[in-house]
Design an enzyme around this catalytic site. Structure first.
Site, PDB file in Angstrom:
ATOM      1  N   VAL A 170      50.364  44.083  36.492  1.00 48.07           N
ATOM      2  CA  VAL A 170      50.863  43.478  35.249  1.00 48.07           C
ATOM      3  C   VAL A 170      49.829  43.431  34.142  1.00 48.07           C
ATOM      4  O   VAL A 170      50.164  43.100  33.002  1.00 48.07           O
ATOM      5  CB  VAL A 170      51.429  42.053  35.495  1.00 48.07           C
ATOM      6  CG1 VAL A 170      52.635  42.107  36.424  1.00 48.07           C
ATOM      7  CG2 VAL A 170      50.345  41.114  36.024  1.00 48.07           C
ATOM      8  N   SER A 210      52.651  26.588  36.195  1.00 47.56           N
ATOM      9  CA  SER A 210      52.224  25.795  37.344  1.00 47.56           C
ATOM     10  C   SER A 210      51.944  24.381  36.897  1.00 47.56           C
ATOM     11  O   SER A 210      51.541  24.151  35.742  1.00 47.56           O
ATOM     12  CB  SER A 210      50.954  26.389  37.969  1.00 47.56           C
ATOM     13  OG  SER A 210      50.387  25.496  38.915  1.00 47.56           O
ATOM     14  N   TYR A 243      42.689  29.085  36.197  1.00 58.58           N
ATOM     15  CA  TYR A 243      44.122  29.043  36.510  1.00 58.58           C
ATOM     16  C   TYR A 243      44.853  28.031  35.621  1.00 58.58           C
ATOM     17  O   TYR A 243      45.928  28.313  35.083  1.00 58.58           O
ATOM     18  CB  TYR A 243      44.276  28.675  37.981  1.00 58.58           C
ATOM     19  CG  TYR A 243      45.678  28.743  38.532  1.00 58.58           C
ATOM     20  CD1 TYR A 243      46.269  29.963  38.833  1.00 58.58           C
ATOM     21  CD2 TYR A 243      46.397  27.575  38.785  1.00 58.58           C
ATOM     22  CE1 TYR A 243      47.547  30.023  39.377  1.00 58.58           C
ATOM     23  CE2 TYR A 243      47.665  27.622  39.323  1.00 58.58           C
ATOM     24  CZ  TYR A 243      48.237  28.850  39.619  1.00 58.58           C
ATOM     25  OH  TYR A 243      49.503  28.901  40.150  1.00 58.58           O
TER      26      TYR A 243
END
Length: 247
Positions: free
Chosen positions: A64, A142, A155
Site C-alpha cells: 500500500v 485504532s 502508530y
C-alpha cells in the site's frame, strides 16, 4: 439478500487477521472481493478459502505504500467485477519502541503504511467512485490514535492522522456520492495481540468495561454496517469497537 449483495470491494491487508475477517463478512453478505495483500502467497490462499466457502474473491499483490500497486488493486476490482463500490483501507504494521529506542526507519515505515497507504487508497478509489457517482470507503484507525499507548508514538500518530484524513475526505467527496468513515478497534483478539505476555494482556482486558477483548468479526461487522445502505446518511464518523475502553 446480503447487506452488500452485488457490490464489489477491495480490502487491503486482507490475507489474515482482521482484514481477512472483513473480506469474509463482506463475501457472506454478497460482495465480490479483491484480497489485496503484500504477501502474494497468503493473498492467494485467503482468496481460495473465501471462494471455497461460497464467496467470490480474487487476489492481488499490493504494497500500500506503492502508488502503482494501489492503483492496480483498484483496477483489478473494476476489470474483474465491473465497478468499485467499497474500499477498506486495513493494511497495517507495527514497530513498537520507546522514543529513546525507536529508529527513524521504524517511525517512517509505520506512518507510511497506515497513513500514506490509506491516502493512496482514498485517492485511487475516489477517482473511480466519482465517475460512478457512488461508493463508500472505510478506513481502519485504532483506539491508540485516540488515547495513545506507550511505545507507539509512530502508530498512534498514524492512526490519529487516519481520523483527520477521514473527516477531510468525507467533506471533499460527499457531494460526489462517496461516503468516508473510519473504525477504531480497541483490544481485539488476533495473533499479534495474543503474543503479548499474559500479564500485559490481562491488564489490558481489565481496562475494558465489557470485561473482554473483542473478536475480529466484531470489527468486520462494523465495517459491513458502514459499507452498507444501513449507513446511507453516515459519513465522516469514527466508530469505536472497543468494548468501552477509552471512553
Amino acid at each position: 439478500m446480503g447487506l452488500v449483495d452485488g457490490r464489489n470491494a477491495v480490502v487491503t491487508g486482507a490475507a489474515r487477521g482482521i482484514g481477512y475477517e472483513i473480506a469474509a463478512v463482506l463475501c457472506t453478505h454478497g460482495a465480490r472481493v479483491v484480497v489485496a495483500d503484500r504477501d502474494a502467497e497468503a493473498a492467494r490462499a485467503a482468496a481460495a478459502r473465501l471462494t471455497g466457502a461460497g464467496g467470490r474473491a480474487v487476489a492481488v499483490t499490493c504494497d500500500v505504500t506503492v502508488p502503482e500497486d494501489v492503483d492496480a488493486a483498484v483496477h483489478t476490482c473494476v476489470s474483474a467485477y465491473g465497478s468499485l463500490d467499497i474500499l477498506v483501507n486495513n493494511a497495517g504494521v507495527t514497530r513498537d519502541a520507546t522514543l529513546r529506542e525507536m529508529t527513524l526507519d521504524d517511525f517512517e515505515l509505520v506512518v507510511d503504511v497506515h497513513l500514506k497507504g490509506a491516502w493512496l487508497g482514498l485517492r485511487a478509489a475516489s477517482l473511480v467512485m466519482r465517475e460512478q457517482g457512488r461508493g463508500t470507503i472505510v478506513n481502519i484507525s485504532s483506539l491508540s490514535g485516540k488515547i495513545g499507548n506507550p511505545g507507539q508514538t509512530n502508530y498512534g500518530a498514524a492512526k490519529a492522522g487516519v481520523v483527520g484524513m477521514t473527516k477531510a475526505a468525507a467533506k471533499e467527496l460527499g457531494h460526489l456520492g462517496i461516503r468516508v468513515n473510519a473504525v477504531q478497534p480497541g483490544l481485539i483478539r488476533t495473533a499479534m495481540t495474543e503474543a503479548m505476555p499474559p500479564h500485559v494482556w490481562q491488564a489490558k482486558e481489565r481496562e475494558v468495561p465489557l470485561g473482554r477483548a473483542g473478536e475480529p468479526v466484531e470489527v468486520a461487522n462494523a465495517v459491513l454496517f458502514l459499507a452498507s445502505d444501513l449507513a446511507s446518511y453516515i459519513t465522516g464518523t469514527v466508530v469505536e469497537i472497543s468494548g468501552g475502553r477509552g471512553i
